[in-house]
Design a protein around this motif. Structure first.
Motif, PDB file in Angstrom:
ATOM      1  N   PHE A   1      57.468  83.386 105.358  1.00 51.29           N
ATOM      2  CA  PHE A   1      56.983  84.560 105.366  1.00 51.29           C
ATOM      3  C   PHE A   1      55.671  84.351 105.403  1.00 51.29           C
ATOM      4  N   PRO A   2      54.826  85.002 106.080  1.00 51.17           N
ATOM      5  CA  PRO A   2      55.133  86.205 107.293  1.00 51.17           C
ATOM      6  C   PRO A   2      55.560  85.585 108.469  1.00 51.17           C
ATOM      7  N   ARG A   3      56.517  86.448 109.191  1.00 53.55           N
ATOM      8  CA  ARG A   3      57.356  85.816 110.518  1.00 53.55           C
ATOM      9  C   ARG A   3      56.954  86.765 111.430  1.00 53.55           C
ATOM     10  N   THR A   4      56.314  88.034 111.099  1.00 55.55           N
ATOM     11  CA  THR A   4      55.554  89.007 112.312  1.00 55.55           C
ATOM     12  C   THR A   4      54.155  89.170 111.620  1.00 55.55           C
ATOM     13  N   VAL A   5      53.615  89.852 112.693  1.00 60.80           N
ATOM     14  CA  VAL A   5      52.468  90.475 112.401  1.00 60.80           C
ATOM     15  C   VAL A   5      52.324  91.384 111.186  1.00 60.80           C
ATOM     16  N   ALA A   6      53.407  92.483 111.535  1.00 61.27           N
ATOM     17  CA  ALA A   6      53.564  93.341 110.498  1.00 61.27           C
ATOM     18  C   ALA A   6      53.698  92.765 108.965  1.00 61.27           C
ATOM     19  N   GLN A   7      54.184  91.560 108.689  1.00 63.53           N
ATOM     20  CA  GLN A   7      54.475  91.144 107.646  1.00 63.53           C
ATOM     21  C   GLN A   7      53.259  90.580 107.143  1.00 63.53           C
ATOM     22  N   ALA A   8      52.556  89.953 108.071  1.00 63.61           N
ATOM     23  CA  ALA A   8      51.191  89.252 107.638  1.00 63.61           C
ATOM     24  C   ALA A   8      50.159  90.372 107.342  1.00 63.61           C
ATOM     25  N   GLU A   9      50.303  91.445 107.964  1.00 67.59           N
ATOM     26  CA  GLU A   9      49.196  92.610 107.329  1.00 67.59           C
ATOM     27  C   GLU A   9      49.600  93.188 106.034  1.00 67.59           C
ATOM     28  N   ALA A  10      50.980  93.182 105.982  1.00 64.04           N
ATOM     29  CA  ALA A  10      51.417  93.557 104.452  1.00 64.04           C
ATOM     30  C   ALA A  10      50.955  92.426 103.427  1.00 64.04           C
ATOM     31  N   LEU A  11      50.975  91.428 103.902  1.00 63.56           N
ATOM     32  CA  LEU A  11      50.844  90.168 102.729  1.00 63.56           C
ATOM     33  C   LEU A  11      49.260  90.081 102.540  1.00 63.56           C
ATOM     34  N   GLU A  12      48.581  90.464 103.599  1.00 63.76           N
ATOM     35  CA  GLU A  12      46.898  90.607 103.261  1.00 63.76           C
ATOM     36  C   GLU A  12      46.587  91.609 102.357  1.00 63.76           C
ATOM     37  N   GLY A  13      47.354  92.760 102.423  1.00 67.49           N
ATOM     38  CA  GLY A  13      47.448  93.788 101.437  1.00 67.49           C
ATOM     39  C   GLY A  13      47.669  93.517  99.880  1.00 67.49           C
TER      40      GLY A  13
ATOM     41  N   LEU B   1      51.580  85.063 115.467  1.00 64.26           N
ATOM     42  CA  LEU B   1      50.759  84.853 114.105  1.00 64.26           C
ATOM     43  C   LEU B   1      49.846  83.985 114.331  1.00 64.26           C
ATOM     44  N   THR B   2      49.931  82.885 115.441  1.00 62.29           N
ATOM     45  CA  THR B   2      48.918  81.823 115.417  1.00 62.29           C
ATOM     46  C   THR B   2      47.415  82.408 115.884  1.00 62.29           C
ATOM     47  N   ASP B   3      47.837  83.371 116.742  1.00 61.94           N
ATOM     48  CA  ASP B   3      46.436  84.030 117.005  1.00 61.94           C
ATOM     49  C   ASP B   3      45.879  84.963 115.887  1.00 61.94           C
ATOM     50  N   TYR B   4      46.816  85.676 115.230  1.00 63.23           N
ATOM     51  CA  TYR B   4      46.625  86.621 114.082  1.00 63.23           C
ATOM     52  C   TYR B   4      45.607  85.459 113.023  1.00 63.23           C
ATOM     53  N   TYR B   5      46.278  84.453 112.617  1.00 62.18           N
ATOM     54  CA  TYR B   5      45.442  83.542 111.855  1.00 62.18           C
ATOM     55  C   TYR B   5      44.371  82.910 112.317  1.00 62.18           C
ATOM     56  N   GLY B   6      44.236  82.566 113.610  1.00 69.18           N
ATOM     57  CA  GLY B   6      43.156  81.754 114.314  1.00 69.18           C
ATOM     58  C   GLY B   6      41.942  82.795 114.256  1.00 69.18           C
ATOM     59  N   ASN B   7      42.243  84.122 114.501  1.00 65.16           N
ATOM     60  CA  ASN B   7      41.009  84.973 114.392  1.00 65.16           C
ATOM     61  C   ASN B   7      40.591  85.098 113.160  1.00 65.16           C
ATOM     62  N   LYS B   8      41.230  84.867 112.139  1.00 65.49           N
ATOM     63  CA  LYS B   8      40.866  84.900 110.862  1.00 65.49           C
ATOM     64  C   LYS B   8      40.224  83.654 110.350  1.00 65.49           C
TER      65      LYS B   8
ATOM     66  N   LEU C   1      66.173  88.325 112.730  1.00 69.52           N
ATOM     67  CA  LEU C   1      65.313  88.372 111.678  1.00 69.52           C
ATOM     68  C   LEU C   1      65.538  89.484 110.982  1.00 69.52           C
ATOM     69  N   VAL C   2      65.297  89.532 109.390  1.00 71.56           N
ATOM     70  CA  VAL C   2      65.788  90.563 108.781  1.00 71.56           C
ATOM     71  C   VAL C   2      64.511  91.691 108.940  1.00 71.56           C
ATOM     72  N   PRO C   3      64.718  93.074 108.807  1.00 71.38           N
ATOM     73  CA  PRO C   3      63.785  93.885 109.403  1.00 71.38           C
ATOM     74  C   PRO C   3      62.603  93.805 108.390  1.00 71.38           C
ATOM     75  N   ASP C   4      61.364  93.964 108.688  1.00 76.38           N
ATOM     76  CA  ASP C   4      60.150  94.002 108.186  1.00 76.38           C
ATOM     77  C   ASP C   4      60.234  94.511 107.004  1.00 76.38           C
ATOM     78  N   GLY C   5      60.571  95.934 106.807  1.00 74.81           N
ATOM     79  CA  GLY C   5      60.941  96.675 105.833  1.00 74.81           C
ATOM     80  C   GLY C   5      61.394  95.951 104.446  1.00 74.81           C
ATOM     81  N   THR C   6      62.833  95.562 104.673  1.00 73.03           N
ATOM     82  CA  THR C   6      63.335  94.879 103.634  1.00 73.03           C
ATOM     83  C   THR C   6      62.632  93.697 103.358  1.00 73.03           C
ATOM     84  N   VAL C   7      62.234  92.713 104.055  1.00 72.47           N
ATOM     85  CA  VAL C   7      61.571  91.525 103.583  1.00 72.47           C
ATOM     86  C   VAL C   7      60.382  91.824 102.697  1.00 72.47           C
TER      87      VAL C   7
END
Ligand code: AMP
Length: 251
Positions: free
Chosen positions: A118-130, A214-221, A90-96
């Protein structure tokens, strides 16, 4: 066959506005695709774009477009990202996240969007939410395609991609009419560097570690729709539409 849009603003950046935007939809779909590599997401993306009209926002396509540029036109950040991609990492979160943030207005596309890769990590999902908040838009659903891992590995080994229009085939499950040649544009088919066995192993590990949570992350949402990705592409698509319509009330 899905409509192939140039997606200039997405592939090249906001300084290159799209000339062929998707037509404005009365009720645009805003979707995220999830699923291990090889599960058939690309084919489902084509069906969804054709049927629902959203713009296809694939981060992998941004990197592949950058790779096609002469080395002198690549930024050091892109050059570094391509190194990760080549190894199947994976390309680092900051770059993506920085690349997607530059293109944040694509999330406000009047045709809606289909985020793929995208997103591919929870950190990316949080950034997407913003980013979605700043654009005042919400996700309709996160489509999660599921398949046993052995089947996934077999499917990736047989996958072939068109060197020109990027259409995807499989040597046995979805062969082109003429071996090695794209049905849609007649260009040569090739095996993506990151579909080779040594890269596939790394990609599967990256998926299990970083993307599966991410399935848990979005499942919870409450936006996750899990779909069994077995059967013909048409069957999987029909299954998708049934679940999506039931969830969103759109038809
Ligand atoms: P894809 O076409 O989505 O399978 O992406 C191809 C490759 O690009 C991946 O194997 C990664 O190296 C890189 N990539 C694409 N999207 C992302 C992302 N969201 N996060 C990290 N790496 C990514």
């Amino acid at each position: 066959m899905a409509v192939k849009r140039e997606r200039c603003a997405w592939l090249k950046g906001p300084q290159f506005p799209c000339e062929d935007k998707p037509p404005a939809q009365q009720r645009p779909y805003r979707l995220v695709l999830l699923g291990a590599p090889g599960v058939g997401k690309g084919t489902q993306a084509e069906f969804l774009i054709e049927r629902l009209g959203p713009c296809h926002l694939s981060t992998g396509d941004i990197f592949r477009a950058a790779k096609a540029l002469p080395e002198s036109e690549r930024t050091p950040a892109i050059e570094e990202a391509l190194g990760f991609m080549k190894r199947g990492d994976l390309v680092p979160d900051g770059t993506v996240v920085a690349l997607v943030r530059e293109r944040v207005e694509c999330l406000n596309c009047e045709g809606g969007f289909l985020l793929d890769g995208f997103p591919r990590t929870v950190a990316q999902a949080e950034a997407l939410e913003g980013m979605l908040k700043t654009q005042k838009v919400k996700l309709d659903a996160v489509l999660n395609y599921e398949m046993p891992i052995e089947k996934v590995v077999d499917r990736i080994g047989g996958r072939r991609t068109c060197s020109k229009c990027k259409a995807v085939f499989h040597v046995t499950n979805m062969p082109p009419k003429k071996a090695g040649v794209c049905d849609h544009c007649g260009a040569e088919l090739f095996q993506r560097e990151d579909d080779r066995p040594e890269s596939v192993r790394v990609r599967m590990q990256a998926y299990a570690k970083s993307t599966a949570p991410l399935t848990d992350y979005y499942g919870n949402k409450g936006v996750l729709i899990s779909i069994i990705a077995e059967g013909s592409p048409e069957e999987i698509f029909q299954r998708t539409m049934k679940l999506l319509n039931a969830r969103t009330g759109k038809s």
